[in-house]
Design an enzyme around this catalytic site. Sequence first.
Site, mmCIF file in Angstrom:
data_model
loop_
_atom_site.group_PDB
_atom_site.id
_atom_site.type_symbol
_atom_site.label_atom_id
_atom_site.label_comp_id
_atom_site.label_asym_id
_atom_site.label_seq_id
_atom_site.Cartn_x
_atom_site.Cartn_y
_atom_site.Cartn_z
ATOM 1 N N SER A 220 0.955 -1.110 0.050
ATOM 2 C CA SER A 220 -0.067 0.117 -0.027
ATOM 3 C C SER A 220 1.023 1.443 0.148
ATOM 4 O O SER A 220 1.601 1.433 -1.142
ATOM 5 C CB SER A 220 -1.132 0.027 1.032
ATOM 6 O OG SER A 220 -1.815 0.930 1.093
ATOM 7 N N GLU A 338 -8.803 -5.583 -4.254
ATOM 8 C CA GLU A 338 -8.395 -4.635 -3.364
ATOM 9 C C GLU A 338 -9.285 -4.233 -2.725
ATOM 10 O O GLU A 338 -9.271 -3.899 -1.429
ATOM 11 C CB GLU A 338 -7.392 -3.637 -4.243
ATOM 12 C CG GLU A 338 -6.227 -4.107 -5.025
ATOM 13 C CD GLU A 338 -5.117 -4.256 -3.971
ATOM 14 O OE1 GLU A 338 -5.366 -3.890 -2.704
ATOM 15 O OE2 GLU A 338 -4.005 -4.589 -4.770
ATOM 16 N N HIS A 440 -7.254 -6.150 -0.220
ATOM 17 C CA HIS A 440 -6.019 -5.136 0.257
ATOM 18 C C HIS A 440 -5.460 -5.579 1.524
ATOM 19 O O HIS A 440 -6.192 -6.130 2.437
ATOM 20 C CB HIS A 440 -6.422 -3.795 0.275
ATOM 21 C CG HIS A 440 -5.376 -2.776 0.234
ATOM 22 N ND1 HIS A 440 -4.699 -2.471 -0.757
ATOM 23 C CD2 HIS A 440 -5.089 -1.883 1.203
ATOM 24 C CE1 HIS A 440 -3.640 -1.457 -0.785
ATOM 25 N NE2 HIS A 440 -3.991 -1.286 0.516
#
Length: 533
Positions: A220, A338, A440
């Site tokens: 990220s 995600e 994610h």
Amino acid sequence: MDHPDIGRRGLFAGAGAALALASSPALAARPGPVVATAAGKVRGAGLGGVQVFKGLRYGADTAPLRFMPPQSAQPWTGVHDALAYGPACPQGKGEPGEALSEDCLFLNVWTPAPLDKRADGRKRPVMVYIHGGAYNTGSGASPWYDGTKLAKRGDVVVVTVNHRLNAFGYLYLARLFDDPSVADSGNTGQLDLVLALQWVRDNIAAFGGDPGKVMLFGQSGGGAKIATLMAMPAAQGLFHRAATMSGQQVTAAGPFNATRRAQGFLGKLGIKDLTALRALPADQLLGGLKAVDPIAGGGGVYMGPVLDERSLTRHPFFPDAAPTGLSVPMICGNTHDETRGFVGYDKRLLEMTWEQVVARLPAQFNARVDIDPATVVAAYRRIYPAYSPSDVYFAASTAGRSWKAAIIQAEERTKAGAPAFVYQLDWRAPKDGGVWGAPHTLDMQLVFGNFDAPEVITGSGPDAVAMHERLADAFIAFARTGDPNCAAIPQWEPYTLPRRQTLVFDNAARMQDDPRGAERALFNKVPFTQFGT
């Protein structure tokens, strides 16, 4: 990497409250050996066959240096205990049990090297993990990032890092105040990372690491920070492999927009004077982040790297891949689902109607891709006729919000003759029967394999163990040689055009040309704008 309001703690509802960092208590372990660093001697602890050193100072207290480049740590005499994590940069409440302070330039080391009279003299690859949380939150102290298992499995040295975040690391004041001390204020968080890498270069051999084989990996916001470092001349030569995981930085903020954000930040605080701004207590300074972002028109004000023509003189992947990073082998990856990781496991979103999908997609795109949502939904219904409305919502929001930047990075590397190794994680987390797919953070959780850490959603069954071993072995091989190929995976071919070879990680890993190619072609109709630019 997404909007700073959706940092690591915001990925899943309640995750921050449950992530106990244990950053203050000393390790309950046997005394470890003493290691001499350039600044002084430190004592770690032996734990599970690994020597652990927490809270190693790599830079001086940044409170007296607010908005200024970092300085190296001052030397000390005697032996300092390195048994507890150092403070993280101020960031609201932080994590439970974690100290927050502008005195935050600390890193942590896990090494399998004996480091005593039995020291073997071997040089091990070094894997430096840069944490996520956009540029706003997080630290290297999360139990998600504990390096014990990775260090033991790969015979590698693992490092995690704290650095300045949000306004402390990225508030661009150079065009508001005619003062040379703030000329670098828009990128001090990145300069902290450069200083940390210089510490690794100068000291990691004493911990059994090889300063000539330093791999950066980050998920990220961590991946975005790495992409930015690849464009910074000051970082050149300090790392030798890079892996961005669900985090990309195609373009940085420009100086005009960064200045408008700084004006909004100062306006929220009601401060116009640099001296007063520097004197403001850290917790009060954070209040400026609540200003409405003048570019996005909503949310808190964005903070991130700035094209300041000093430490950052070009965008990382525009108009092409930065030449300073082309000699560094690169892994570039994303998870298949995600944005299923941004909704707090709210099962109501699994029952959306087609009309709700059309209405909600623009907020997910948020000007990254300016495309008619009804057209997107119609296209997805043709491409994937079995998809439910929520399936289309998550797939389209992932493609337009997160995935497009990864494609740009891989394509620009290929065009420059330095292709990346690209992956897509399809393995479905077992939480709630697998309805959240591969959200994610899942790739990072699987690489570290800390199944017992709070809020990890991998489970600890045989499939999760196998996925951890597969991903970890590929990353370890990459750290060692600059090539991720190993016995745990099929032959991983570099990404080339027009094939777009991608390793799909699942219970049965496979190479695939241009996965989700129809989705890629759909979003190629419109340009992509990196959030914050």
